[in-house]
Write a protein that holds these residues in place. Structure first.
Motif, PDB file in Angstrom:
ATOM      1  N   ALA A 106      -1.353  19.807  -3.451  1.00  0.00           N
ATOM      2  CA  ALA A 106      -0.623  20.643  -4.407  1.00  0.00           C
ATOM      3  C   ALA A 106      -1.422  21.894  -4.771  1.00  0.00           C
ATOM      4  CB  ALA A 106      -0.298  19.842  -5.664  1.00  0.00           C
ATOM      5  N   ASP A 107      -2.743  21.767  -4.873  1.00  0.00           N
ATOM      6  CA  ASP A 107      -3.578  22.938  -5.155  1.00  0.00           C
ATOM      7  C   ASP A 107      -3.529  23.944  -4.012  1.00  0.00           C
ATOM      8  OD1 ASP A 107      -4.463  22.249  -7.697  1.00  0.00           O
ATOM      9  OD2 ASP A 107      -6.148  21.084  -6.924  1.00  0.00           O
ATOM     10  N   THR A 108      -3.168  23.466  -2.814  1.00  0.00           N
ATOM     11  CA  THR A 108      -3.144  24.338  -1.632  1.00  0.00           C
ATOM     12  C   THR A 108      -1.770  24.940  -1.379  1.00  0.00           C
ATOM     13  OG1 THR A 108      -4.871  22.990  -0.612  1.00  0.00           O
ATOM     14  CG2 THR A 108      -3.626  24.444   0.843  1.00  0.00           C
ATOM     15  N   VAL A 109      -0.725  24.120  -1.429  1.00  0.00           N
ATOM     16  CA  VAL A 109       0.599  24.595  -1.023  1.00  0.00           C
ATOM     17  C   VAL A 109       1.621  24.635  -2.146  1.00  0.00           C
ATOM     18  CG1 VAL A 109       0.271  23.788   1.336  1.00  0.00           C
ATOM     19  CG2 VAL A 109       1.361  22.281  -0.328  1.00  0.00           C
ATOM     20  N   SER A 110       1.406  23.916  -3.260  1.00  0.00           N
ATOM     21  CA  SER A 110       2.285  23.799  -4.428  1.00  0.00           C
ATOM     22  C   SER A 110       2.669  22.330  -4.603  1.00  0.00           C
ATOM     23  CB  SER A 110       3.578  24.628  -4.313  1.00  0.00           C
ATOM     24  OG  SER A 110       4.558  23.983  -3.532  1.00  0.00           O
ATOM     25  N   PRO A 111       2.852  21.912  -5.860  1.00  0.00           N
ATOM     26  CA  PRO A 111       3.229  20.506  -6.100  1.00  0.00           C
ATOM     27  C   PRO A 111       4.530  20.122  -5.404  1.00  0.00           C
ATOM     28  CG  PRO A 111       2.568  21.566  -8.152  1.00  0.00           C
ATOM     29  CD  PRO A 111       2.650  22.650  -7.115  1.00  0.00           C
ATOM     30  N   HIS A 112       5.484  21.047  -5.332  1.00  0.00           N
ATOM     31  CA  HIS A 112       6.787  20.734  -4.761  1.00  0.00           C
ATOM     32  C   HIS A 112       6.676  20.386  -3.280  1.00  0.00           C
ATOM     33  CE1 HIS A 112      10.936  21.901  -3.274  1.00  0.00           C
ATOM     34  NE2 HIS A 112      11.187  20.972  -4.166  1.00  0.00           N
ATOM     35  N   LYS A 113       5.986  21.195  -2.516  1.00  0.00           N
ATOM     36  CA  LYS A 113       5.830  20.922  -1.087  1.00  0.00           C
ATOM     37  C   LYS A 113       4.954  19.697  -0.845  1.00  0.00           C
ATOM     38  CE  LYS A 113       6.511  25.725   0.420  1.00  0.00           C
ATOM     39  NZ  LYS A 113       5.884  26.898   1.079  1.00  0.00           N
ATOM     40  N   ALA A 114       3.942  19.507  -1.703  1.00  0.00           N
ATOM     41  CA  ALA A 114       3.046  18.362  -1.530  1.00  0.00           C
ATOM     42  C   ALA A 114       3.798  17.044  -1.659  1.00  0.00           C
ATOM     43  CB  ALA A 114       1.913  18.428  -2.546  1.00  0.00           C
ATOM     44  N   PHE A 115       4.883  17.056  -2.434  1.00  0.00           N
ATOM     45  CA  PHE A 115       5.632  15.826  -2.661  1.00  0.00           C
ATOM     46  C   PHE A 115       6.358  15.332  -1.411  1.00  0.00           C
ATOM     47  CE2 PHE A 115       4.794  14.958  -6.927  1.00  0.00           C
ATOM     48  CZ  PHE A 115       5.525  13.848  -7.324  1.00  0.00           C
ATOM     49  N   LEU A 116       6.343  16.091  -0.349  1.00  0.00           N
ATOM     50  CA  LEU A 116       6.925  15.616   0.905  1.00  0.00           C
ATOM     51  C   LEU A 116       6.114  14.468   1.510  1.00  0.00           C
ATOM     52  CD1 LEU A 116       8.079  18.952   2.567  1.00  0.00           C
ATOM     53  CD2 LEU A 116       9.519  17.132   1.626  1.00  0.00           C
ATOM     54  N   LEU A 117       4.965  14.146   0.899  1.00  0.00           N
ATOM     55  CA  LEU A 117       4.235  12.946   1.304  1.00  0.00           C
ATOM     56  C   LEU A 117       5.033  11.682   0.988  1.00  0.00           C
ATOM     57  CD1 LEU A 117       0.544  13.612   0.165  1.00  0.00           C
ATOM     58  CD2 LEU A 117       1.362  13.336   2.505  1.00  0.00           C
ATOM     59  N   VAL A 118       5.873  11.742  -0.040  1.00  0.00           N
ATOM     60  CA  VAL A 118       6.591  10.544  -0.475  1.00  0.00           C
ATOM     61  C   VAL A 118       7.491   9.969   0.617  1.00  0.00           C
ATOM     62  CG1 VAL A 118       8.309   9.671  -2.119  1.00  0.00           C
ATOM     63  CG2 VAL A 118       6.426  11.100  -2.923  1.00  0.00           C
ATOM     64  N   PRO A 119       8.317  10.784   1.317  1.00  0.00           N
ATOM     65  CA  PRO A 119       9.122  10.201   2.400  1.00  0.00           C
ATOM     66  C   PRO A 119       8.281   9.570   3.510  1.00  0.00           C
ATOM     67  CG  PRO A 119       9.983  12.349   1.800  1.00  0.00           C
ATOM     68  CD  PRO A 119       8.680  12.188   1.089  1.00  0.00           C
ATOM     69  N   VAL A 120       7.072  10.067   3.707  1.00  0.00           N
ATOM     70  CA  VAL A 120       6.186   9.456   4.711  1.00  0.00           C
ATOM     71  C   VAL A 120       5.816   8.036   4.286  1.00  0.00           C
ATOM     72  CG1 VAL A 120       3.946   9.637   5.870  1.00  0.00           C
ATOM     73  CG2 VAL A 120       5.286  11.703   5.405  1.00  0.00           C
ATOM     74  N   PHE A 121       5.488   7.879   2.998  1.00  0.00           N
ATOM     75  CA  PHE A 121       5.166   6.547   2.495  1.00  0.00           C
ATOM     76  C   PHE A 121       6.368   5.607   2.587  1.00  0.00           C
ATOM     77  CE2 PHE A 121       2.082   9.009  -0.355  1.00  0.00           C
ATOM     78  CZ  PHE A 121       1.025   8.821   0.530  1.00  0.00           C
ATOM     79  N   VAL A 122       7.561   6.119   2.328  1.00  0.00           N
ATOM     80  CA  VAL A 122       8.775   5.308   2.446  1.00  0.00           C
ATOM     81  C   VAL A 122       8.929   4.792   3.877  1.00  0.00           C
ATOM     82  CG1 VAL A 122      11.294   5.333   2.336  1.00  0.00           C
ATOM     83  CG2 VAL A 122       9.970   6.458   0.547  1.00  0.00           C
ATOM     84  N   ALA A 123       8.705   5.671   4.842  1.00  0.00           N
ATOM     85  CA  ALA A 123       8.851   5.286   6.243  1.00  0.00           C
ATOM     86  C   ALA A 123       7.838   4.212   6.642  1.00  0.00           C
ATOM     87  CB  ALA A 123       8.704   6.510   7.142  1.00  0.00           C
ATOM     88  N   VAL A 124       6.587   4.357   6.180  1.00  0.00           N
ATOM     89  CA  VAL A 124       5.554   3.370   6.506  1.00  0.00           C
ATOM     90  C   VAL A 124       5.934   1.995   5.970  1.00  0.00           C
ATOM     91  CG1 VAL A 124       3.162   2.689   6.069  1.00  0.00           C
ATOM     92  CG2 VAL A 124       3.696   5.065   6.654  1.00  0.00           C
ATOM     93  N   SER A 125       6.385   1.954   4.714  1.00  0.00           N
ATOM     94  CA  SER A 125       6.794   0.678   4.128  1.00  0.00           C
ATOM     95  C   SER A 125       7.983   0.080   4.871  1.00  0.00           C
ATOM     96  CB  SER A 125       7.136   0.869   2.647  1.00  0.00           C
ATOM     97  OG  SER A 125       7.593  -0.335   2.083  1.00  0.00           O
ATOM     98  N   CYS A 158       0.830  -1.203   0.000  1.00  0.00           N
ATOM     99  CA  CYS A 158       0.000   0.000   0.000  1.00  0.00           C
ATOM    100  C   CYS A 158       0.868   1.259   0.000  1.00  0.00           C
ATOM    101  CB  CYS A 158      -0.923  -0.023   1.215  1.00  0.00           C
ATOM    102  SG  CYS A 158      -2.144   1.299   1.222  1.00  0.00           S
ATOM    103  N   ALA A 159       1.908   1.269   0.836  1.00  0.00           N
ATOM    104  CA  ALA A 159       2.783   2.440   0.928  1.00  0.00           C
ATOM    105  C   ALA A 159       3.640   2.605  -0.320  1.00  0.00           C
ATOM    106  CB  ALA A 159       3.670   2.332   2.170  1.00  0.00           C
ATOM    107  N   THR A 160       4.227   1.514  -0.815  1.00  0.00           N
ATOM    108  CA  THR A 160       5.093   1.630  -1.996  1.00  0.00           C
ATOM    109  C   THR A 160       4.286   1.922  -3.252  1.00  0.00           C
ATOM    110  OG1 THR A 160       5.049  -0.784  -2.272  1.00  0.00           O
ATOM    111  CG2 THR A 160       6.910   0.158  -1.075  1.00  0.00           C
ATOM    112  N   GLY A 161       3.046   1.419  -3.308  1.00  0.00           N
ATOM    113  CA  GLY A 161       2.174   1.784  -4.427  1.00  0.00           C
ATOM    114  C   GLY A 161       1.902   3.278  -4.447  1.00  0.00           C
ATOM    115  N   SER A 162       1.768   3.869  -3.256  1.00  0.00           N
ATOM    116  CA  SER A 162       1.554   5.312  -3.163  1.00  0.00           C
ATOM    117  C   SER A 162       2.764   6.075  -3.696  1.00  0.00           C
ATOM    118  CB  SER A 162       1.290   5.707  -1.708  1.00  0.00           C
ATOM    119  OG  SER A 162       0.132   5.065  -1.209  1.00  0.00           O
ATOM    120  N   ILE A 163       3.956   5.578  -3.387  1.00  0.00           N
ATOM    121  CA  ILE A 163       5.175   6.228  -3.881  1.00  0.00           C
ATOM    122  C   ILE A 163       5.195   6.217  -5.404  1.00  0.00           C
ATOM    123  CG2 ILE A 163       7.697   6.093  -3.950  1.00  0.00           C
ATOM    124  CD1 ILE A 163       7.510   4.704  -1.172  1.00  0.00           C
TER     125      ILE A 163
END
Length: 405
Positions: free
Chosen positions: A350-369, A212-217
């Protein structure tokens, strides 16, 4: 050490998976193009990822029943036919409702085909199954590598991205005509209480969480990686669409190396190393403000991402208690959840803060996996080896022996 034997059936299965990945990776980077074409927000464009999720979840839900009714061989070809129908339908779809419908149909067909393929490889190759799955995904990544290039080139040439996508129908027709082998059918599972299957073990659900987490990445990078290249690294729309191929090139390299590593090292250890590689590449990609370092980071990230799914699904099937088709069906839910939640959440953020900042979700998914895989590794460690020449007494003075001289 298990040995991987590539017979004719293996090559046919590899080609089937590769054609599905052409649709998957060819359609993935067009979300920003659809946003421009249909004049919709990133949040609405992210619904195409949700459509992929819905199709995958429905496919996973009915997969066990369809497998029992149709058999694994016909199920795989049904899935391939539905993917082709989605590609043809997308060619004439110029409304959000239609593009979402065909994205969902393609994902549904892909879920049927891929789950049947993974189960077939597991049954056909036994102990070498994880290596076969990794190699199959490497072959798929070869095709996935050129898919964004063809779609991007088609768009840049004025033919539209749909022309680049629909060409996948031709190899499916040729393969269906010339293939003369059948996928192995599942072995019926016997239970003591009359149920159709046994409950999946706890270790399976750790692999499920990792999937689930790596699929999100992966879905975040393939759907929105080109948008970050455009907004943060100054890459043009057409080039950014094609540049997603750098991610897939890294995935290809990672799978080619990973298939060999899986014949030597524990899959959980290889997956933990892959997650570390993904995080390192992501940090390079995320911090770059010019094109080449950003694309280099995507390549490094792909080295790890390429192993996420084949290792995750391999672990899930290995911990299925002899029920690979059921495990593959349930794993579709993990991938479906990832496709439903991750791109939509990232698009909304991304619509709220910018695509660049929104991409900080990716390290969260890495940690969960990483947490799930670490727990799976600890839960499946082999027992310590005991030297038969050494016997430790239970209590002093009550017998036992000492090390032989």
């Amino acid at each position: 050490m298990p040995r991987l034997v590539r017979d004719r059936l293996t090559w046919v299965i590899y080609l089937q998976l590769a054609i599905w990945c052409y649709f998957l990776y060819g359609f993935g980077p067009v979300a920003p193009l659809l946003r421009d074409e249909l004049h919709i927000s990133r949040t609405l464009a992210g619904l195409h990822g949700t459509g992929f999720a819905v199709g995958g979840i429905i496919g996973g839900a009915i997969l066990p029943a369809l497998t029992r009714r149709l058999g694994r061989h016909r199920l795989i070809w049904l899935g391939m036919a539905l993917v082709c129908a989605a590609a043809v339908g997308m060619f004439g779809a110029h409304h959000l409702a239609l593009t979402l419908t065909f994205a969902t149909l393609g994902s549904f067909g892909g879920a049927l085909a891929v789950n049947g393929i993974n189960s077939a490889l597991t049954d056909h190759h036994g102990a070498a199954g994880p290596a076969a799955i990794s190699e199959a995904n490497a072959a798929a990544a070869v095709v996935g590598l050129i898919a964004p290039l063809i779609v991007g080139a088609s768009f840049s040439a004025g033919l539209g991205w749909r022309t680049g996508l629909v060409v996948m129908v031709v190899p499916v027709i040729l393969l269906a005509f010339f293939a003369r082998v059948r996928a192995p059918e599942p072995i019926p599972v016997e239970t003591t209480d009359g149920r159709r299957h046994r409950p999946l073990p706890r270790t399976y659900w750790l692999a499920f969480a990792s999937l689930c987490a790596t699929g999100s990445i992966e879905v975040c990078l393939t759907l929105w990686g080109s948008d970050v290249l455009r907004s943060h690294a100054g890459v043009s729309a057409g080039v950014a669409t094609a540049a997603v191929s750098t991610l897939i090139a890294g995935m290809l390299a990672g799978r080619l190396v990973g298939g060999r590593m899986l014949l030597i090292f524990r899959p959980t250890r290889v997956l933990l190393a892959a997650l570390a590689m993904s995080l390192a590449g992501f940090l390079i990609f995320w911090g770059a403000t010019v094109p080449w370092p950003a694309m280099g980071g995507l390549f490094v990230c792909g080295l790890g991402v390429g192993l996420h799914y084949p290792l995750g699904i391999g672990l899930a099937l290995a911990h299925s208690d002899g029920q690979p088709d059921l495990a593959a069906a349930r794993a579709s839910f993990a991938v479906g959840i990832a496709f439903a939640v991750a791109p939509f959440a990232l698009g909304a953020l991304a619509d709220t803060v910018s695509p660049h900042k929104a991409f900080l979700l990716v390290p969260v998914f890495v940690a969960v996996s990483a947490v799930a895989v670490f727990r799976l590794d600890r839960a499946t460690l082999p027992p310590p080896r005991v030297d038969p020449a050494v016997v430790v007494p239970d209590k002093p003075g009550r017998g036992g022996s000492v090390e032989a001289p």
